[in-house]
Write a protein that holds these residues in place. Sequence first.
Motif, PDB file in Angstrom:
ATOM      1  N   GLY A 160     120.710   5.822  48.281  1.00 62.72           N
ATOM      2  CA  GLY A 160     119.164   5.863  48.935  1.00 62.72           C
ATOM      3  C   GLY A 160     118.401   4.907  48.026  1.00 62.72           C
ATOM      4  O   GLY A 160     117.480   4.444  48.902  1.00 62.72           O
ATOM      5  N   SER A 161     118.567   4.557  46.688  1.00 60.62           N
ATOM      6  CA  SER A 161     117.601   3.750  46.108  1.00 60.62           C
ATOM      7  C   SER A 161     117.989   2.381  46.238  1.00 60.62           C
ATOM      8  O   SER A 161     117.161   1.365  45.761  1.00 60.62           O
ATOM      9  CB  SER A 161     117.615   4.277  44.476  1.00 60.62           C
ATOM     10  N   VAL A 162     119.311   1.930  46.823  1.00 62.68           N
ATOM     11  CA  VAL A 162     119.581   0.499  47.147  1.00 62.68           C
ATOM     12  C   VAL A 162     118.450  -0.130  47.666  1.00 62.68           C
ATOM     13  O   VAL A 162     118.113  -1.468  47.257  1.00 62.68           O
ATOM     14  CB  VAL A 162     121.078   0.419  47.498  1.00 62.68           C
ATOM     15  N   ALA A 163     118.103   0.299  48.881  1.00 60.97           N
ATOM     16  CA  ALA A 163     117.139  -0.430  49.610  1.00 60.97           C
ATOM     17  C   ALA A 163     115.826  -0.030  49.304  1.00 60.97           C
ATOM     18  O   ALA A 163     114.803  -0.410  50.075  1.00 60.97           O
ATOM     19  CB  ALA A 163     117.634  -0.028  51.233  1.00 60.97           C
ATOM     20  N   ALA A 164     115.314   0.719  48.308  1.00 60.68           N
ATOM     21  CA  ALA A 164     113.924   1.200  48.151  1.00 60.68           C
ATOM     22  C   ALA A 164     113.228   0.018  47.934  1.00 60.68           C
ATOM     23  O   ALA A 164     111.824   0.150  48.280  1.00 60.68           O
ATOM     24  CB  ALA A 164     114.175   2.316  46.910  1.00 60.68           C
ATOM     25  N   ALA A 189     120.681  -2.451  42.072  1.00 61.03           N
ATOM     26  CA  ALA A 189     121.724  -3.182  42.939  1.00 61.03           C
ATOM     27  C   ALA A 189     120.867  -3.705  44.295  1.00 61.03           C
ATOM     28  O   ALA A 189     121.329  -5.073  44.581  1.00 61.03           O
ATOM     29  CB  ALA A 189     122.796  -2.355  43.271  1.00 61.03           C
ATOM     30  N   GLY A 190     119.738  -3.070  44.346  1.00 58.27           N
ATOM     31  CA  GLY A 190     118.945  -3.735  45.786  1.00 58.27           C
ATOM     32  C   GLY A 190     118.216  -4.815  45.324  1.00 58.27           C
ATOM     33  O   GLY A 190     118.230  -5.812  46.031  1.00 58.27           O
ATOM     34  N   LEU A 191     117.775  -4.982  44.269  1.00 60.78           N
ATOM     35  CA  LEU A 191     116.976  -5.883  43.442  1.00 60.78           C
ATOM     36  C   LEU A 191     117.976  -7.009  43.457  1.00 60.78           C
ATOM     37  O   LEU A 191     117.506  -8.330  43.665  1.00 60.78           O
ATOM     38  CB  LEU A 191     116.525  -5.439  42.160  1.00 60.78           C
ATOM     39  N   ARG A 192     119.103  -6.893  43.180  1.00 61.57           N
ATOM     40  CA  ARG A 192     119.947  -8.115  42.782  1.00 61.57           C
ATOM     41  C   ARG A 192     120.492  -8.717  44.293  1.00 61.57           C
ATOM     42  O   ARG A 192     120.258  -9.744  44.397  1.00 61.57           O
ATOM     43  CB  ARG A 192     121.387  -7.494  41.995  1.00 61.57           C
ATOM     44  N   LYS A 193     120.595  -7.976  45.301  1.00 59.14           N
ATOM     45  CA  LYS A 193     120.774  -8.497  46.659  1.00 59.14           C
ATOM     46  C   LYS A 193     119.393  -9.209  47.224  1.00 59.14           C
ATOM     47  O   LYS A 193     119.889 -10.237  47.804  1.00 59.14           O
ATOM     48  CB  LYS A 193     121.005  -7.408  47.542  1.00 59.14           C
ATOM     49  N   ALA A 194     118.537  -8.854  46.695  1.00 59.04           N
ATOM     50  CA  ALA A 194     117.249  -9.352  47.071  1.00 59.04           C
ATOM     51  C   ALA A 194     116.995 -10.558  46.142  1.00 59.04           C
ATOM     52  O   ALA A 194     115.924 -11.452  46.675  1.00 59.04           O
ATOM     53  CB  ALA A 194     116.047  -8.514  46.977  1.00 59.04           C
ATOM     54  N   GLY A 195     117.680 -10.809  45.149  1.00 61.77           N
ATOM     55  CA  GLY A 195     117.345 -12.029  44.369  1.00 61.77           C
ATOM     56  C   GLY A 195     116.224 -11.533  43.439  1.00 61.77           C
ATOM     57  O   GLY A 195     115.696 -12.727  43.116  1.00 61.77           O
ATOM     58  N   LEU A 196     115.989 -10.571  43.019  1.00 63.28           N
ATOM     59  CA  LEU A 196     114.968 -10.050  42.240  1.00 63.28           C
ATOM     60  C   LEU A 196     115.283  -9.716  41.118  1.00 63.28           C
ATOM     61  O   LEU A 196     114.843  -8.817  40.369  1.00 63.28           O
ATOM     62  CB  LEU A 196     113.920  -9.048  42.800  1.00 63.28           C
TER      63      LEU A 196
END
Length: 349
Positions: free
Chosen positions: A247-251, A274-281
């Motif tokens: 749930g925190s990946v897309a947070a 992991a979500g930040l990495r996908k978003a380039g952040l």
Amino acid sequence: MDVQSGIVQIPAIMGSELTETETSSDEVAPTLSAVGKRAGVSSITVSRVVRLPELVAPETRARVEKAMRELGYVPNLVAGALASAKTNSVGVLVPTIANSIFADTVQGLSDKLEPLGYSVILAQSRYDAAREDRVLAALLSRRPEAIIMVGSPATEDGKRLLRHARIPIVETWELPIDPIDAVAGFDNYEAGVAVARHFVAQGRQHLAFIGGDDPRGTRRWLGFHGHALACGLRPPRRLILERNASGSVAAHANLPGVDAVFAANDAHAIGFMAGLRKAGLLRDGPASAQPVAVVGLGDLEMGQLISPSLSTISVHGDAIGRTAATLMLERGGERRIDLGFELVLRDSG
């Protein structure tokens, strides 16, 4: 949760043959007859509610169960000849075994108690207050030598059950001012303050907190939020997530513009990264290079192995477990032990 042998899990159930010895004090040790008196039924009816509830009228059963809750009465599931004997068991209640954050505490507890001949009965509340009450009753009905729990009882019914048990009760991972008996833990509020203070020192301006809304997480949020406001920052945002890391990946999509995040535990922090990495952040460099700083809590081994490595609040879980065992075994001395925490700074923030 990877724990050694000697640990038995139990479900949240109640009900079996009663072997309760009547006493004259229903305030100190609630008895079957005291329940019957309060519910306006016979002791036989109370026994039937516990043993064969399907044979009792729903209205009567509800009245008896209400009286049991109000008195803190727990039926004795230890067979008659053993009712007065030592069980050499210790009930341990954790929120979940799905998250390894509590594993060190259970391991430290087991390492201290098992060589002394104790068996650990492990149960989980799943962050559900009603389930917690049922589990506590189920544990107590097996007449353990002590109850050790992560956190404090969520309800007054739970507190009443433990106070009437007349056995050592140790709360952990908390630091209540007035514990039921004893406590070994750390100050969750101050942990939140420590992370906010660090973000302020980094020059971060837009803070957020992600994680569950359980009592310990809420105290971390309050410390985090309060210190940020005291330093003149905008009110931090709080995002309550499901209790799994996915749930925190897309947070990050729900937190536009944030530049620093405190996660209630390392699992949420790792998922968020992991979500930040996908978003380039997410950068592989030092903390100063991170567009969004991230700090977790728990100091899981995985957090040290990922890149960038995870900054975190390190909690001395093993020491908490061992100290809880000592508080159970040794009744004298200080009953409120603050084992503290450590802010471990790595590359994530």
